[in-house]
Design an enzyme around this catalytic site. Structure first.
Site, PDB file in Angstrom:
ATOM      1  N   HIS A 366       6.832  -2.251 -10.668  1.00  0.00           N
ATOM      2  CA  HIS A 366       6.531  -1.896  -9.333  1.00  0.00           C
ATOM      3  C   HIS A 366       5.222  -1.443  -9.125  1.00  0.00           C
ATOM      4  O   HIS A 366       4.637  -0.845  -8.397  1.00  0.00           O
ATOM      5  CB  HIS A 366       7.306  -1.177  -8.718  1.00  0.00           C
ATOM      6  CG  HIS A 366       8.667  -1.483  -8.489  1.00  0.00           C
ATOM      7  ND1 HIS A 366       9.112  -1.943  -7.246  1.00  0.00           N
ATOM      8  CD2 HIS A 366       9.891  -1.503  -9.231  1.00  0.00           C
ATOM      9  CE1 HIS A 366      10.345  -2.484  -7.260  1.00  0.00           C
ATOM     10  NE2 HIS A 366      10.942  -2.044  -8.370  1.00  0.00           N
ATOM     11  N   LYS A 557       2.764   6.779   4.102  1.00  0.00           N
ATOM     12  CA  LYS A 557       3.242   6.367   2.780  1.00  0.00           C
ATOM     13  C   LYS A 557       2.890   7.648   2.007  1.00  0.00           C
ATOM     14  O   LYS A 557       2.217   8.627   2.327  1.00  0.00           O
ATOM     15  CB  LYS A 557       2.019   5.134   2.366  1.00  0.00           C
ATOM     16  CG  LYS A 557       0.871   5.354   2.675  1.00  0.00           C
ATOM     17  CD  LYS A 557      -0.075   4.134   2.396  1.00  0.00           C
ATOM     18  CE  LYS A 557       0.190   3.005   3.780  1.00  0.00           C
ATOM     19  NZ  LYS A 557       0.564   1.927   3.238  1.00  0.00           N
ATOM     20  N   ARG A 558       3.282   7.477   0.602  1.00  0.00           N
ATOM     21  CA  ARG A 558       3.035   8.707  -0.191  1.00  0.00           C
ATOM     22  C   ARG A 558       1.497   8.862  -0.265  1.00  0.00           C
ATOM     23  O   ARG A 558       0.658   7.955   0.064  1.00  0.00           O
ATOM     24  CB  ARG A 558       3.550   8.235  -1.789  1.00  0.00           C
ATOM     25  CG  ARG A 558       4.861   8.219  -2.142  1.00  0.00           C
ATOM     26  CD  ARG A 558       5.175   7.764  -3.448  1.00  0.00           C
ATOM     27  NE  ARG A 558       4.904   6.167  -3.707  1.00  0.00           N
ATOM     28  CZ  ARG A 558       4.112   5.790  -4.642  1.00  0.00           C
ATOM     29  NH1 ARG A 558       3.763   6.649  -5.708  1.00  0.00           N
ATOM     30  NH2 ARG A 558       4.043   4.687  -4.952  1.00  0.00           N
ATOM     31  N   LYS A 563      -4.111   4.555  -2.369  1.00  0.00           N
ATOM     32  CA  LYS A 563      -3.721   4.178  -0.704  1.00  0.00           C
ATOM     33  C   LYS A 563      -4.595   4.410   0.150  1.00  0.00           C
ATOM     34  O   LYS A 563      -4.680   3.857   1.467  1.00  0.00           O
ATOM     35  CB  LYS A 563      -2.296   4.816  -0.526  1.00  0.00           C
ATOM     36  CG  LYS A 563      -1.480   4.154  -1.655  1.00  0.00           C
ATOM     37  CD  LYS A 563       0.151   5.065  -1.030  1.00  0.00           C
ATOM     38  CE  LYS A 563       1.098   4.710  -1.979  1.00  0.00           C
ATOM     39  NZ  LYS A 563       1.609   3.137  -1.755  1.00  0.00           N
ATOM     40  N   THR A 665       5.640  -1.990   1.666  1.00  0.00           N
ATOM     41  CA  THR A 665       6.877  -2.254   2.470  1.00  0.00           C
ATOM     42  C   THR A 665       6.894  -1.816   3.972  1.00  0.00           C
ATOM     43  O   THR A 665       7.376  -2.242   4.678  1.00  0.00           O
ATOM     44  CB  THR A 665       8.476  -2.034   1.841  1.00  0.00           C
ATOM     45  OG1 THR A 665       8.145  -0.442   1.283  1.00  0.00           O
ATOM     46  CG2 THR A 665       8.524  -2.899   0.770  1.00  0.00           C
ATOM     47  N   LYS A 669       7.735  -3.285   7.729  1.00  0.00           N
ATOM     48  CA  LYS A 669       8.339  -2.494   8.711  1.00  0.00           C
ATOM     49  C   LYS A 669       7.615  -2.327   9.995  1.00  0.00           C
ATOM     50  O   LYS A 669       7.907  -2.471  11.136  1.00  0.00           O
ATOM     51  CB  LYS A 669       8.702  -1.171   8.302  1.00  0.00           C
ATOM     52  CG  LYS A 669       9.616  -1.035   7.345  1.00  0.00           C
ATOM     53  CD  LYS A 669       9.755   0.108   6.424  1.00  0.00           C
ATOM     54  CE  LYS A 669      10.409  -0.210   5.019  1.00  0.00           C
ATOM     55  NZ  LYS A 669      10.278   0.854   4.057  1.00  0.00           N
TER      56      LYS A 669
HETATM   57  C1  NBG Z   1       5.780   1.039  -5.373  1.00  0.00           C
HETATM   58  C2  NBG Z   1       4.747   0.321  -5.018  1.00  0.00           C
HETATM   59  C3  NBG Z   1       4.736  -0.301  -3.672  1.00  0.00           C
HETATM   60  C4  NBG Z   1       5.945  -1.108  -3.656  1.00  0.00           C
HETATM   61  C5  NBG Z   1       7.131  -0.361  -4.137  1.00  0.00           C
HETATM   62  C6  NBG Z   1       8.435  -1.037  -4.124  1.00  0.00           C
HETATM   63  C7  NBG Z   1       6.184   2.681  -7.286  1.00  0.00           C
HETATM   64  C8  NBG Z   1       6.127   2.742  -8.677  1.00  0.00           C
HETATM   65  N1  NBG Z   1       6.023   1.319  -6.819  1.00  0.00           N
HETATM   66  O1  NBG Z   1       3.463  -1.176  -3.487  1.00  0.00           O
HETATM   67  O2  NBG Z   1       3.577   1.300  -5.084  1.00  0.00           O
HETATM   68  O3  NBG Z   1       6.203  -1.934  -2.454  1.00  0.00           O
HETATM   69  O4  NBG Z   1       7.024  -0.049  -5.374  1.00  0.00           O
HETATM   70  O5  NBG Z   1       8.280  -2.248  -4.979  1.00  0.00           O
HETATM   71  O6  NBG Z   1       6.787   3.478  -6.486  1.00  0.00           O
END
Ligand code: NBG
Length: 827
Positions: A366, A557-558, A563, A665, A669
């Site tokens: 991921h 988002k985080r 980002k 994701t 959404k």
């Molecule tokens: C995150 C990515 C995202 C991705 C999500 C689900 C982690 C390690 N990775 O881009 O930063 O959409 O995983 O796959 O949290």
């Protein structure tokens, strides 16, 4: 004497029956009667009334599975973000209307009760939410599935802002009462830790390594049942709680000292105390390692127990009955634990055990950020899982032996492939362990998989090209449209019927309505109504008065530098400067909405939060921009907040440095809810563009290759960009001078310094101008309300491919070899 099993009820209750169920739980679980019940009593009774239906289904499914013994997938994840469950479970089981009426019969309001529900934050972000979307799809598509995870006492911290700074508070979600988890004490499993390995002579005169001197902790599963939509299947989210359980063992390993024994008990139970925030890069997190091991050991034991019940010792069947999906490297120890079981307990030969293990495990990567790849010092593992350390060494030895000679420039490639990182303190690279132990490795978007193959683990991809596949992430339309945006969902259903809920490709039929002025107006009216709702929520007591007519520009988002929330803030400052320069200038009024948590140890991310709040403070108070520019940063971003913000969004900010966001994701959404994406060519944005067309999206910025080139050739020169662009320079200077830090030029200096003194690793300066330009195009299109609506509708209609149903089917076909099993109701 034959014992006949009682029938399982699957007929849904009538409103009156549901009302009686509710009253029953209110009285016999809550101990109150209606006239004295408080809102949380209502919620508890309601949840238990719905849970009853889920339990009936789960029991029925268990009977079917025990009889048919189908292959089952086990999703292994340290994180889950299921969100509130009541509404989704009511919708899935077709009880929403029934519950609504039942509450009316009692003079209660269902929606008010549902607002009481807490939101379990057992994850950091996309990775955990993805796991929850997949459980929804697995159940809806009738795939036999378990999600395995940990039941943290404290989930993701609760975020508050004090003086603009993020302050973390403990998330005490369990104390608020969590009824969805059904404790299964009958399925408690032991987990060994500690001790050492001895070479012991067997009866056959051979010597074999034997794990001795271990202690035992226990895992107690709590099953959270996730209903499939309009089907009898439920996915089981099995969360482990650590327990020092039995008095007997408890005394055995504490040798009579009462106080020490109690302390020991505390230590064991602390295993599942708290979720680790991501990006918390600090070393020596021994507890986290133990958590990962605990998840793996409990889950493997549970799977093995079930396998034995169904198939005895026929281990050769294992891969045709069991699939493990490793959600990132956090559960990578699954590979070692399975080997340990097969070799030490099932007494299989190493080679046989290895074939079974590899055929069973698959790994999803991921992230490409090198600093996010897990490695564990061998010395940290040794005292806790000595046998696993030995097994990993042996896996690595055999693997490296097998590849020697297979690769061209042998020396370095072998060093990169090795599970053991030998530079500095010896460490195990968990990604390498996961790759070596898996038959399939997947990235989460096309570009991401490509970069995985060509950059991150290119030697593995050369060795085993057929094992690397791309499965683009997906989101469940049940939560992210049907449940969270009922107005839009109903409008879509009126046009094309409700088949889209389980077959999202049908949204394509909306395409023909994109040009229909009537549908455009309806779409805009829905957006406006959703914005009024959001504005009311954000306004809150003492809060900001949000202009509900303004464009709603969203970045949720985080918080992470890649980002680029910073780029968004710089755009806001730029706009603000523009209006100050020319106060009568016509601009499209915008409300910027942020949602983001920063990992507590991530200093820069916290500075950026302070900056956003600082900008909000200045802009929101300035009468010159009143009603035209507003910045809302509600604290404590989580699934529930996302569900409020997304339906109201006009613009979706997906502006990561190209090559750094694996998929995203939230981008899916927001587009599904008719927001237009402003995005870089990164992650799944690229596939969204391919689906919706470049005309219906705003692409800007450097490509992944261009970013890579700038970073590796040193071609990126922040000062050159700064000097060439006076408006950008003004923005950067304002940050430096503390304009958004109450004049304190030291406070946010770190932000400035990352840009100007530390090379701007995330290319904020390089992409600034292109971002500003694309935002001007956004404004232009937004002025043409009909054209905007048409583009937004085209976005919605093109999102079929981003359903988690599609993604889960791809996993089932390409990785798990899994077939759906329908649960027939009893005759
Ligand atoms: C995150 C990515 C995202 C991705 C999500 C689900 C982690 C390690 N990775 O881009 O930063 O959409 O995983 O796959 O949290």
């Amino acid at each position: 004497m034959a014992i006949t099993m009682p029938p399982v009820r699957l007929k849904n209750p009538t409103p009156e029956e549901f009302r009686d169920r509710f009253l029953h739980y209110l009285r016999y679980a809550g101990g109150v009667e209606l006239r004295m019940a408080r809102p949380d009593d209502h919620l508890a009774a309601l949840e238990l009334a719905v849970r009853e239906t889920l339990i009936d289904r789960a029991i029925l499914a268990r009977r079917t599975y025990d009889a048919t013994r189908p292959k089952t997938v086990h999703y292994m994840s340290m994180e889950y973000l299921p969100g509130r469950l009541a509404r989704n479970n009511l919708i899935a089981t077709e009880l929403l209307g029934v519950a609504h009426e039942a509450m009316q019969l009692l003079g209660l309001n269902l929606d008010t009760i549902l607002e009481e529900e807490p939101d379990p934050g057992l994850g950091n972000g996309g990775l955990g939410r993805l796991a929850a979307c997949y459980l929804d799809s697995l159940a809806t598509l009738d795939y036999p599935a378990y999600g395995y995870g940990l039941r943290y006492d404290y989930g993701m911290f609760r975020q508050q802002f004090e003086d603009g700074w993020q302050v973390e508070h403990a998330d005490t979600w369990l104390e608020e009462g969590f009824r969805w988890g059904v404790p299964r004490h009958d399925l408690m499993v032991p987990v060994k830790v500690g001790g050492h390995v001895e070479w012991v002579e067997t009866d056959r005169g051979k010597h074999r390594p034997t794990w001795r001197g271990w202690r035992v902790a226990y895992g107690i599963p709590h099953d959270v049942l996730i209903a499939g939509y309009h089907t009898n299947t439920v996915s089981i989210l099995r969360l482990w709680d650590a327990d020092a359980a039995s008095e007997f063992d408890f005394q055995m390993f504490s040798k009579g000292s009462y106080i020490r024994a109690v302390a020991e008990r505390e230590r064991v139970e602390a295993l599942t105390r708290v979720l680790y925030p991501a990006d918390d890069i600090e070393a020596g997190r021994q507890l986290r390692l133990l958590q990962e091991y605990f998840l793996v050991a409990c889950s493997v034991r549970d799977v093995v127990n079930r396998f034995r019940r169904r198939h005895g010792e026929a281990w050769e069947l294992f891969p045709s009955k069991v699939a493990f999906q490793l959600n990132d490297t956090h559960p990578a120890l699954t590979v070692a634990e399975l080997m340990r079981f097969f070799v030490d307990e099932a007494d299989l030969r190493w080679v046989t055990a290895w074939e079974l293990t590899r055929a069973t495990c698959a790994y999803t990567n991921h992230t490409l950020l090198p600093e996010a790849l897990e490695t564990w010092p061998v010395s940290l593992m040794q005292p806790w899982i000595p046998r696993h350390v030995q097994i990993i060494y042996e896996i690595n030895r055999r693997f490296l032996d097998s590849v020697k000679g297979q690769l061209e420039e042998n020396g370095n490639a072998v060093r990169r492939l090795s599970i053991l990182q030998e530079e500095g303190e010896p460490r195990f690279r968990m990604a390498n362990l996961a790759i070596v132990g898996s038959h399939k490795i997947n990235g989460v978007a096309k570009l991401h998989t490509e970069l995985l193959r060509t950059r991150l683990v290119k030697d593995f991809a050369t060795l085993w090209p057929e094992r690397f596949i791309a499965i683009t992430n997906g989101i469940t339309p049940r939560r992210w449209l049907l449940s969270s945006n009922p107005r839009l969902a109903a409008a879509i259903t009126r046009r094309i019927g409700d088949g889209w809920v389980t077959d999202l490709d049908r949204l394509a039929q909306l395409g023909e309505h994109a040009a229909d002025p009537e549908f455009q107006d309806e779409f805009l009216a829905i957006k406006a109504a959703n914005k009024v709702n959001l504005a009311a929520f954000l306004s809150g007591p003492g809060g900001l008065r949000i202009n509900p007519d303004a464009m709603c520009d969203v970045q949720i988002k985080r918080l992470h530098e890649y980002k680029r929330q910073l780029l968004k803030v710089m755009h806001i400052i730029w706009l603000y400067h523009r209006v100050l320069d020319e106060p009568t200038r016509e601009i499209v009024p915008r409300t910027f909405v942020f949602g983001a948590k920063a990992a507590p140890a991530y200093h820069m991310a916290k500075l950026i939060i302070r900056l956003i709040n600082g900008v909000a403070d200045v802009v929101n108070r300035d009468p010159v921009v009143e009603g035209r520019l507003q910045v809302a940063f509600p604290p404590d971003y989580r699934v529930t907040l996302a569900e409020r913000i997304i339906p109201a969004a006009d613009v979706s900010e997906q502006i990561s440095t190209a090559g750094m966001e694996a998929s995203g994701t939230g981008n899916m959404k927001l587009a599904l809810n008719g927001a237009l994406t402003v995005g870089t060519l990164d992650g799944a944005n690229i596939e969204i563009r391919d689906a919706v067309g470049a005309d219906n999206m705003f692409i800007f910025g450097l490509t992944a290759d261009e970013v890579e080139a700038r970073l590796t050739t040193g071609a990126h020169n922040p000062w050159k960009i700064y000097r060439a662009d006076a408006e950008l320079a003004a923005v950067v200077d304002a940050i430096r001078d503390g304009v958004f830090a109450r004049g304190d030029s030291g406070m946010l200096r770190g932000v400035w310094s990352a840009l100007m003194e530390h090379g701007d690793r995330y290319m904020v300066l390089a992409d600034f101008r292109s971002y500003i330009e694309v935002q001007e195009r956004v404004e232009e299109l937004y002025r043409d309300r009909r054209a905007w609506a048409a583009a937004a509708i085209r976005n919605v209609s093109a999102m079929g491919g981003f359903s988690s149903d599609r993604a889960v089917r791809e996993y089932a076909h390409q990785i798990w070899d899994l077939e759906p099993v329908e649960i027939e109701p009893p005759p």
